[in-house]
Motif scaffolding. Structure first.
Motif, PDB file in Angstrom:
ATOM      1  N   ALA A 163      53.695  52.163  19.266  1.00  0.00           N
ATOM      2  CA  ALA A 163      52.540  52.716  19.983  1.00  0.00           C
ATOM      3  C   ALA A 163      52.009  53.960  19.281  1.00  0.00           C
ATOM      4  O   ALA A 163      50.785  54.162  19.176  1.00  0.00           O
ATOM      5  CB  ALA A 163      52.923  53.036  21.422  1.00  0.00           C
ATOM      6  N   LEU A 164      52.908  54.800  18.781  1.00  0.00           N
ATOM      7  CA  LEU A 164      52.484  56.021  18.107  1.00  0.00           C
ATOM      8  C   LEU A 164      51.767  55.707  16.797  1.00  0.00           C
ATOM      9  O   LEU A 164      50.722  56.295  16.486  1.00  0.00           O
ATOM     10  CB  LEU A 164      53.696  56.919  17.848  1.00  0.00           C
ATOM     11  CG  LEU A 164      53.422  58.333  17.318  1.00  0.00           C
ATOM     12  CD1 LEU A 164      52.514  59.094  18.270  1.00  0.00           C
ATOM     13  CD2 LEU A 164      54.723  59.086  17.110  1.00  0.00           C
ATOM     14  N   LEU A 165      52.292  54.753  16.040  1.00  0.00           N
ATOM     15  CA  LEU A 165      51.647  54.384  14.783  1.00  0.00           C
ATOM     16  C   LEU A 165      50.293  53.722  15.024  1.00  0.00           C
ATOM     17  O   LEU A 165      49.330  53.969  14.283  1.00  0.00           O
ATOM     18  CB  LEU A 165      52.558  53.460  13.980  1.00  0.00           C
ATOM     19  CG  LEU A 165      53.839  54.096  13.411  1.00  0.00           C
ATOM     20  CD1 LEU A 165      54.693  53.043  12.722  1.00  0.00           C
ATOM     21  CD2 LEU A 165      53.508  55.225  12.439  1.00  0.00           C
ATOM     22  N   LEU A 166      50.210  52.882  16.050  1.00  0.00           N
ATOM     23  CA  LEU A 166      48.938  52.224  16.359  1.00  0.00           C
ATOM     24  C   LEU A 166      47.877  53.214  16.831  1.00  0.00           C
ATOM     25  O   LEU A 166      46.676  52.953  16.703  1.00  0.00           O
ATOM     26  CB  LEU A 166      49.149  51.140  17.427  1.00  0.00           C
ATOM     27  CG  LEU A 166      49.915  49.894  16.982  1.00  0.00           C
ATOM     28  CD1 LEU A 166      50.100  48.943  18.158  1.00  0.00           C
ATOM     29  CD2 LEU A 166      49.203  49.186  15.835  1.00  0.00           C
ATOM     30  N   SER A 167      48.306  54.334  17.386  1.00  0.00           N
ATOM     31  CA  SER A 167      47.349  55.319  17.887  1.00  0.00           C
ATOM     32  C   SER A 167      46.694  56.119  16.767  1.00  0.00           C
ATOM     33  O   SER A 167      45.682  56.790  16.994  1.00  0.00           O
ATOM     34  CB  SER A 167      48.050  56.289  18.845  1.00  0.00           C
ATOM     35  OG  SER A 167      48.936  57.157  18.149  1.00  0.00           O
ATOM     36  N   ILE A 168      47.236  56.066  15.546  1.00  0.00           N
ATOM     37  CA  ILE A 168      46.737  56.909  14.464  1.00  0.00           C
ATOM     38  C   ILE A 168      45.298  56.547  14.107  1.00  0.00           C
ATOM     39  O   ILE A 168      44.450  57.429  13.918  1.00  0.00           O
ATOM     40  CB  ILE A 168      47.657  56.792  13.239  1.00  0.00           C
ATOM     41  CG1 ILE A 168      49.022  57.398  13.543  1.00  0.00           C
ATOM     42  CG2 ILE A 168      47.032  57.484  12.030  1.00  0.00           C
ATOM     43  CD1 ILE A 168      50.038  57.215  12.431  1.00  0.00           C
ATOM     44  N   VAL A 169      44.999  55.244  14.017  1.00  0.00           N
ATOM     45  CA  VAL A 169      43.650  54.831  13.602  1.00  0.00           C
ATOM     46  C   VAL A 169      42.593  55.267  14.610  1.00  0.00           C
ATOM     47  O   VAL A 169      41.598  55.896  14.225  1.00  0.00           O
ATOM     48  CB  VAL A 169      43.603  53.314  13.354  1.00  0.00           C
ATOM     49  CG1 VAL A 169      42.169  52.864  13.102  1.00  0.00           C
ATOM     50  CG2 VAL A 169      44.480  52.948  12.160  1.00  0.00           C
ATOM     51  N   PRO A 170      42.735  54.963  15.925  1.00  0.00           N
ATOM     52  CA  PRO A 170      41.705  55.452  16.861  1.00  0.00           C
ATOM     53  C   PRO A 170      41.610  56.969  16.908  1.00  0.00           C
ATOM     54  O   PRO A 170      40.514  57.514  17.074  1.00  0.00           O
ATOM     55  CB  PRO A 170      42.138  54.874  18.215  1.00  0.00           C
ATOM     56  CG  PRO A 170      43.540  54.441  18.038  1.00  0.00           C
ATOM     57  CD  PRO A 170      43.708  54.096  16.604  1.00  0.00           C
ATOM     58  N   ILE A 171      42.736  57.672  16.741  1.00  0.00           N
ATOM     59  CA  ILE A 171      42.690  59.138  16.714  1.00  0.00           C
ATOM     60  C   ILE A 171      41.886  59.607  15.509  1.00  0.00           C
ATOM     61  O   ILE A 171      41.064  60.529  15.614  1.00  0.00           O
ATOM     62  CB  ILE A 171      44.116  59.720  16.690  1.00  0.00           C
ATOM     63  CG1 ILE A 171      44.785  59.542  18.061  1.00  0.00           C
ATOM     64  CG2 ILE A 171      44.094  61.202  16.310  1.00  0.00           C
ATOM     65  CD1 ILE A 171      46.242  59.952  18.070  1.00  0.00           C
ATOM     66  N   ALA A 172      42.104  58.973  14.350  1.00  0.00           N
ATOM     67  CA  ALA A 172      41.359  59.351  13.149  1.00  0.00           C
ATOM     68  C   ALA A 172      39.871  59.090  13.316  1.00  0.00           C
ATOM     69  O   ALA A 172      39.035  59.894  12.897  1.00  0.00           O
ATOM     70  CB  ALA A 172      41.903  58.594  11.942  1.00  0.00           C
TER      71      ALA A 172
END
Length: 292
Positions: free
Chosen positions: A225-234
């Motif tokens: 979940a944390l790794l998948l959140s990186i793209v939308p955060i970016a």
């Protein structure tokens, strides 16, 4: 205090056992340094000096620290001697070809592969497997091909420009957009310029991977979940960057917005993205701590 190896024995600090190296090993080490330095110089001159590659020095220093923080692995030569003999010469020829025609991305990839083969030969596969995360992190030093970057980021740039125009128009600003072009009052901005921070996506991916590696979340679901959140955060961080630059252009003029304020907006946005990742991590941690 010396770090402990996997078997519990004290592991000497990196390079503390240089005196035990043979003459051949010292020659190979010197050759590796001579191979790497021109590539690092080219990266620093042509890639790290741009906004898309500004993360390079940070990744280099932190990646080397992560790679050797447990000490230098013991030499275990001979495990893939055949593979090294078969692949080493073509890689060296590939490096020569890339340097001749100034193909920096290809050169960096070939140098990285050559160093990886040296590590497999002298340290052994087990040591490389134990350090696969720092090695993968250092792979972010490789300059991606321009065509790949353009192909991957162009849809994001169009989307970000459209959302930024919609947000600012709803706030009452005289703004309009077409594709990657944003017009505010008498000024025109290209999202390729205003959103050069899309290169921060690679930086955030690298930092997110190392953050997960160092913090070691309690579950695999938390990690994914944390790794998948990186793209939308970016993407959200770069949307914020574009909005800030459009507002600066409208209120203080194009000269200020495209000078020091441009770099400051990029730094602010990167910090916001990192804080966003920390926020997601905190939320996930609290969610996993709740009684099921």
């Amino acid at each position: 205090m010396a770090d402990l190896a996997a078997d519990g024995a004290a592991r000497p600090p990196v390079f503390s056992d240089l005196r035990s190296w043979s003459a051949a090993e010292l020659v190979v080490a010197a050759g590796a340094v001579a191979l790497v330095l021109p590539t690092l110089w080219s990266l620093a001159r042509y890639h790290w000096s741009t906004s898309d590659g500004a993360h390079g020095p940070i990744i280099l220093v932190s990646g080397l620290w992560l790679l050797f923080r447990g000490g230098s692995p013991r030499f275990r030569p001979g495990s893939i001697a055949t593979g090294w003999l078969a692949l080493g010469a073509p890689l060296l020829l590939l490096i020569l070809y890339a340097r001749t025609f100034r193909l920096l991305g290809l050169e960096a990839a070939a140098v990285f592969a050559t160093l990886l083969l040296l590590g497999l030969f002298y340290w052994g596969p087990q040591a490389i497997r134990n350090r696969w995360v720092p090695i993968a992190y250092l792979a972010f030093l490789i300059k991606p091909p321009d065509l790949v970057v353009i192909g991957l980021t162009q849809p994001l740039k169009i989307m970000i420009s459209q959302v930024a125009v919609a947000v600012l128009h709803a706030a009452g600003y005289p703004v309009a957009g077409s594709g990657v072009l944003i017009q505010v009052a008498q000024y025109e901005l290209l999202v390729q310029q205003a959103c050069a921070g899309l290169g921060s996506l690679l930086t955030l991916l690298a930092m997110g991977m190392i953050y997960v590696y160092l913090t070691r979340p309690p579950s695999r679901t938390h990690v994914i979940a944390l790794l998948l959140s990186i793209v939308p955060i970016a993407v959200l961080a770069n949307l914020l960057r574009v909005i800030i630059l459009v507002l600066l252009t409208y209120h203080v003029g194009d000269g200020v917005a495209q000078s020091f304020a441009h770099d400051m907006a990029g730094m602010f946005t990167f910090v916001m993205a990192m804080l966003g990742m920390l926020l997601v991590d905190t939320i996930l941690d609290r969610w996993h701590r709740q009684p099921q």
